[in-house]
Scaffold this motif. Structure first.
Motif, mmCIF file in Angstrom:
data_model
loop_
_atom_site.group_PDB
_atom_site.id
_atom_site.type_symbol
_atom_site.label_atom_id
_atom_site.label_comp_id
_atom_site.label_asym_id
_atom_site.label_seq_id
_atom_site.Cartn_x
_atom_site.Cartn_y
_atom_site.Cartn_z
ATOM 1 N N GLU A 17 0.827 -1.205 0.000
ATOM 2 C CA GLU A 17 0.000 0.000 0.000
ATOM 3 C C GLU A 17 0.863 1.257 0.000
ATOM 4 O O GLU A 17 0.537 2.240 -0.661
ATOM 5 C CB GLU A 17 -0.958 0.002 1.199
ATOM 6 C CG GLU A 17 -2.033 -1.055 1.121
ATOM 7 C CD GLU A 17 -2.904 -0.929 -0.115
ATOM 8 O OE1 GLU A 17 -3.291 0.193 -0.482
ATOM 9 O OE2 GLU A 17 -3.202 -1.973 -0.731
ATOM 10 N N SER A 18 1.958 1.226 0.745
ATOM 11 C CA SER A 18 2.862 2.373 0.775
ATOM 12 C C SER A 18 3.469 2.617 -0.599
ATOM 13 O O SER A 18 3.614 3.760 -1.038
ATOM 14 C CB SER A 18 3.977 2.146 1.803
ATOM 15 O OG SER A 18 3.452 2.123 3.106
ATOM 16 N N GLU A 19 3.818 1.540 -1.290
ATOM 17 C CA GLU A 19 4.358 1.678 -2.647
ATOM 18 C C GLU A 19 3.326 2.277 -3.593
ATOM 19 O O GLU A 19 3.647 3.130 -4.424
ATOM 20 C CB GLU A 19 4.802 0.315 -3.179
ATOM 21 C CG GLU A 19 6.285 0.184 -3.277
ATOM 22 C CD GLU A 19 6.711 -1.150 -3.843
ATOM 23 O OE1 GLU A 19 6.404 -1.425 -5.025
ATOM 24 O OE2 GLU A 19 7.343 -1.897 -3.094
ATOM 25 N N LYS A 20 2.068 1.823 -3.479
ATOM 26 C CA LYS A 20 1.005 2.386 -4.325
ATOM 27 C C LYS A 20 0.830 3.875 -4.044
ATOM 28 O O LYS A 20 0.635 4.673 -4.969
ATOM 29 C CB LYS A 20 -0.319 1.654 -4.081
ATOM 30 C CG LYS A 20 -0.365 0.261 -4.642
ATOM 31 C CD LYS A 20 -1.703 -0.389 -4.314
ATOM 32 C CE LYS A 20 -1.739 -1.848 -4.730
ATOM 33 N NZ LYS A 20 -2.999 -2.496 -4.326
ATOM 34 N N GLY A 21 0.879 4.254 -2.762
ATOM 35 C CA GLY A 21 0.768 5.663 -2.403
ATOM 36 C C GLY A 21 1.913 6.480 -2.964
ATOM 37 O O GLY A 21 1.722 7.590 -3.467
ATOM 38 N N ALA A 22 3.126 5.927 -2.903
ATOM 39 C CA ALA A 22 4.287 6.624 -3.456
ATOM 40 C C ALA A 22 4.159 6.759 -4.973
ATOM 41 O O ALA A 22 4.480 7.813 -5.531
ATOM 42 C CB ALA A 22 5.568 5.877 -3.090
ATOM 43 N N ASN A 23 3.674 5.720 -5.630
ATOM 44 C CA ASN A 23 3.462 5.794 -7.083
ATOM 45 C C ASN A 23 2.452 6.882 -7.418
ATOM 46 O O ASN A 23 2.617 7.614 -8.399
ATOM 47 C CB ASN A 23 3.004 4.447 -7.633
ATOM 48 C CG ASN A 23 4.105 3.409 -7.623
ATOM 49 O OD1 ASN A 23 5.280 3.730 -7.572
ATOM 50 N ND2 ASN A 23 3.727 2.147 -7.652
ATOM 51 N N TRP A 24 1.387 6.976 -6.630
ATOM 52 C CA TRP A 24 0.377 8.014 -6.830
ATOM 53 C C TRP A 24 1.018 9.394 -6.679
ATOM 54 O O TRP A 24 0.828 10.279 -7.522
ATOM 55 C CB TRP A 24 -0.770 7.841 -5.846
ATOM 56 C CG TRP A 24 -1.735 8.973 -5.825
ATOM 57 C CD1 TRP A 24 -1.850 9.944 -4.878
ATOM 58 C CD2 TRP A 24 -2.727 9.286 -6.809
ATOM 59 N NE1 TRP A 24 -2.836 10.835 -5.215
ATOM 60 C CE2 TRP A 24 -3.396 10.449 -6.393
ATOM 61 C CE3 TRP A 24 -3.105 8.693 -8.002
ATOM 62 C CZ2 TRP A 24 -4.414 11.025 -7.127
ATOM 63 C CZ3 TRP A 24 -4.136 9.286 -8.728
ATOM 64 C CH2 TRP A 24 -4.779 10.422 -8.291
ATOM 65 N N LEU A 25 1.803 9.573 -5.622
ATOM 66 C CA LEU A 25 2.447 10.857 -5.366
ATOM 67 C C LEU A 25 3.389 11.250 -6.501
ATOM 68 O O LEU A 25 3.336 12.371 -7.007
ATOM 69 C CB LEU A 25 3.218 10.805 -4.042
ATOM 70 C CG LEU A 25 4.056 12.029 -3.706
ATOM 71 C CD1 LEU A 25 3.171 13.264 -3.545
ATOM 72 C CD2 LEU A 25 4.869 11.776 -2.449
ATOM 73 N N PHE A 26 4.237 10.328 -6.916
ATOM 74 C CA PHE A 26 5.191 10.654 -7.976
ATOM 75 C C PHE A 26 4.491 10.864 -9.314
ATOM 76 O O PHE A 26 4.948 11.653 -10.137
ATOM 77 C CB PHE A 26 6.286 9.600 -8.054
ATOM 78 C CG PHE A 26 7.143 9.578 -6.812
ATOM 79 C CD1 PHE A 26 7.720 10.747 -6.331
ATOM 80 C CD2 PHE A 26 7.344 8.410 -6.113
ATOM 81 C CE1 PHE A 26 8.497 10.741 -5.176
ATOM 82 C CE2 PHE A 26 8.122 8.393 -4.954
ATOM 83 C CZ PHE A 26 8.703 9.561 -4.495
ATOM 84 N N SER A 27 3.370 10.188 -9.520
ATOM 85 C CA SER A 27 2.576 10.425 -10.732
ATOM 86 C C SER A 27 1.995 11.833 -10.713
ATOM 87 O O SER A 27 1.992 12.530 -11.734
ATOM 88 C CB SER A 27 1.447 9.400 -10.858
ATOM 89 O OG SER A 27 1.973 8.113 -11.010
#
Length: 116
Positions: A17-27
């Protein structure tokens, strides 16, 4: 033994979930940089926004502020989408959902950044 298995499973789930959140942020950062670069017709603006936002995310107090601003920005986008339906109710509901959903993603992104 079962408790350890559950703890490991929870840790793996939280990590995903943390990785998905980071992907969202960087996107989000990439999209903002692209839009800024196109708007100003400048590679310098694109690079500056991309690099600047990435550097600012390393500084915790500024990161918290930026994550709140980005969450509210998603709420504004939700409001605008709601306006397409010509309905105040749609604008309010979509804005709230967008703000809360992006806020949740940003919480996980923050956890990811703290772990890195």
């Amino acid at each position: 033994m079962i408790e350890m298995h559950e703890d490991v499973r929870k840790g793996v789930t939280q990590s995903k979930e943390s990785e998905k959140g980071a992907n969202w942020l960087f996107s989000e950062i990439l999209i903002i940089a692209v839009i800024s670069g196109i708007y100003f017709s400048s590679w310098w603006v694109f690079g500056g926004v991309l690099l600047g936002a990435s550097i600012l995310m390393v500084i915790k107090p500024i990161r918290y502020f930026l994550l709140v601003v980005l969450s509210l920005g998603c709420g504004v986008v939700g409001w605008i989408i709601g306006q397409w339906f010509d309905s105040l109710g749609a604008s309010v509901v979509i804005a709230i959902i967008a703000t809360l959903a992006s806020g949740g993603a940003h919480i996980y992104a923050n956890k990811w950044m703290n772990d890195v």
